[in-house]
Design a protein around this motif. Sequence first.
Motif, PDB file in Angstrom:
ATOM      1  N   ARG A  97       0.820  -1.213   0.000  1.00  0.00           N
ATOM      2  CA  ARG A  97       0.000   0.000   0.000  1.00  0.00           C
ATOM      3  C   ARG A  97       0.852   1.259   0.000  1.00  0.00           C
ATOM      4  O   ARG A  97       0.435   2.298  -0.533  1.00  0.00           O
ATOM      5  CB  ARG A  97      -0.922   0.009   1.230  1.00  0.00           C
ATOM      6  CG  ARG A  97      -1.947  -1.110   1.261  1.00  0.00           C
ATOM      7  CD  ARG A  97      -2.786  -1.022   2.529  1.00  0.00           C
ATOM      8  NE  ARG A  97      -3.464   0.284   2.608  1.00  0.00           N
ATOM      9  CZ  ARG A  97      -4.020   0.763   3.718  1.00  0.00           C
ATOM     10  NH1 ARG A  97      -3.969   0.043   4.841  1.00  0.00           N
ATOM     11  NH2 ARG A  97      -4.610   1.948   3.711  1.00  0.00           N
ATOM     12  N   LEU A  98       2.015   1.206   0.648  1.00  0.00           N
ATOM     13  CA  LEU A  98       2.904   2.368   0.775  1.00  0.00           C
ATOM     14  C   LEU A  98       4.103   2.177  -0.134  1.00  0.00           C
ATOM     15  O   LEU A  98       4.742   1.125  -0.119  1.00  0.00           O
ATOM     16  CB  LEU A  98       3.369   2.516   2.229  1.00  0.00           C
ATOM     17  CG  LEU A  98       4.381   3.627   2.513  1.00  0.00           C
ATOM     18  CD1 LEU A  98       3.765   5.005   2.284  1.00  0.00           C
ATOM     19  CD2 LEU A  98       4.907   3.508   3.952  1.00  0.00           C
ATOM     20  N   SER A  99       4.403   3.206  -0.920  1.00  0.00           N
ATOM     21  CA  SER A  99       5.548   3.107  -1.837  1.00  0.00           C
ATOM     22  C   SER A  99       6.169   4.483  -2.044  1.00  0.00           C
ATOM     23  O   SER A  99       5.607   5.514  -1.656  1.00  0.00           O
ATOM     24  CB  SER A  99       5.099   2.524  -3.185  1.00  0.00           C
ATOM     25  OG  SER A  99       4.142   3.372  -3.798  1.00  0.00           O
ATOM     26  N   TYR A 100       7.333   4.469  -2.676  1.00  0.00           N
ATOM     27  CA  TYR A 100       8.058   5.701  -3.010  1.00  0.00           C
ATOM     28  C   TYR A 100       8.121   5.808  -4.519  1.00  0.00           C
ATOM     29  O   TYR A 100       8.557   4.872  -5.192  1.00  0.00           O
ATOM     30  CB  TYR A 100       9.470   5.634  -2.410  1.00  0.00           C
ATOM     31  CG  TYR A 100      10.377   6.781  -2.781  1.00  0.00           C
ATOM     32  CD1 TYR A 100      10.450   7.919  -1.985  1.00  0.00           C
ATOM     33  CD2 TYR A 100      11.182   6.719  -3.920  1.00  0.00           C
ATOM     34  CE1 TYR A 100      11.291   8.969  -2.318  1.00  0.00           C
ATOM     35  CE2 TYR A 100      12.025   7.768  -4.255  1.00  0.00           C
ATOM     36  CZ  TYR A 100      12.070   8.888  -3.451  1.00  0.00           C
ATOM     37  OH  TYR A 100      12.907   9.925  -3.781  1.00  0.00           O
ATOM     38  N   ARG A 101       7.668   6.949  -5.038  1.00  0.00           N
ATOM     39  CA  ARG A 101       7.678   7.128  -6.493  1.00  0.00           C
ATOM     40  C   ARG A 101       7.770   8.609  -6.829  1.00  0.00           C
ATOM     41  O   ARG A 101       7.096   9.430  -6.208  1.00  0.00           O
ATOM     42  CB  ARG A 101       6.394   6.522  -7.090  1.00  0.00           C
ATOM     43  CG  ARG A 101       6.437   6.368  -8.585  1.00  0.00           C
ATOM     44  CD  ARG A 101       5.406   5.343  -9.071  1.00  0.00           C
ATOM     45  NE  ARG A 101       4.072   5.883  -9.189  1.00  0.00           N
ATOM     46  CZ  ARG A 101       3.037   5.438  -8.513  1.00  0.00           C
ATOM     47  NH1 ARG A 101       3.174   4.467  -7.630  1.00  0.00           N
ATOM     48  NH2 ARG A 101       1.839   5.958  -8.703  1.00  0.00           N
ATOM     49  N   ASP A 102       8.613   8.931  -7.779  1.00  0.00           N
ATOM     50  CA  ASP A 102       8.744  10.318  -8.256  1.00  0.00           C
ATOM     51  C   ASP A 102       9.052  11.286  -7.112  1.00  0.00           C
ATOM     52  O   ASP A 102       8.557  12.422  -7.094  1.00  0.00           O
ATOM     53  CB  ASP A 102       7.468  10.765  -8.978  1.00  0.00           C
ATOM     54  CG  ASP A 102       7.113   9.859 -10.146  1.00  0.00           C
ATOM     55  OD1 ASP A 102       8.046   9.358 -10.803  1.00  0.00           O
ATOM     56  OD2 ASP A 102       5.904   9.648 -10.391  1.00  0.00           O
TER      57      ASP A 102
END
Length: 219
Positions: free
Chosen positions: A193-198
């Motif tokens: 559900r939690l991610s790192y992007r841009d």
Amino acid sequence: MTNPLPRIVVLLSGSGTNLQALIDAQARAQLGGEIVAVISNRPAVLGLERAQKAGIETRTLDHTTFDSRAAFDTALMQQIDAFQPDLVVLAGFMRILTPAFTEHYLGKMLNIHPSLLPKYQGLHTHQRALEAGDDCHGVTVHFVTAELDGGPAAIQAVVAIEPDDTPESLAKRVQVQEHIIYPMAVNWFAQGRLSYRDGKAWLDAAPLGAEGYQIDSRR
């Protein structure tokens, strides 16, 4: 055949109260992943004892035996990567990390910081909040980037500052919230559900604002 749980490596330098919160969440099947190793840069700290009591593999890598920060970070990466983690969790790990280290784990390393970032990066956050006359304070879980305490926030918990607060009394109330929100953030990451992007933290496929997901304990 069930999928294996995401593998988590925890780094610490001291007593490991946030580690204990993660261990307790794992015991309740509420962490979403498995803590496969705990690594400390200081020998014989309580955090290592907590891990050993829980049956978690431990390692000590004493930073004082290395002649440079880069050499220590390279050795630490080798130790971490031997466990093939999906997530690296900093739980009171009192080291400034090199850009090469943070880049290696970009998007898969979380830290917890006792302030409402971007306020009060660095040390002595409770004292600084009191000296500034703030009416609230708190704690942030954020992705780690090369900027010290500067990565995007995943979740924050807000606490009220009382008129008679001292740094010590404020720290205790903040720590209660630390032990709530860190397992939550790790669980979100483990569930995908939690991610790192841009350059941003994303929750449930939507970018989070500067404060991340915020919980207000004053209500």
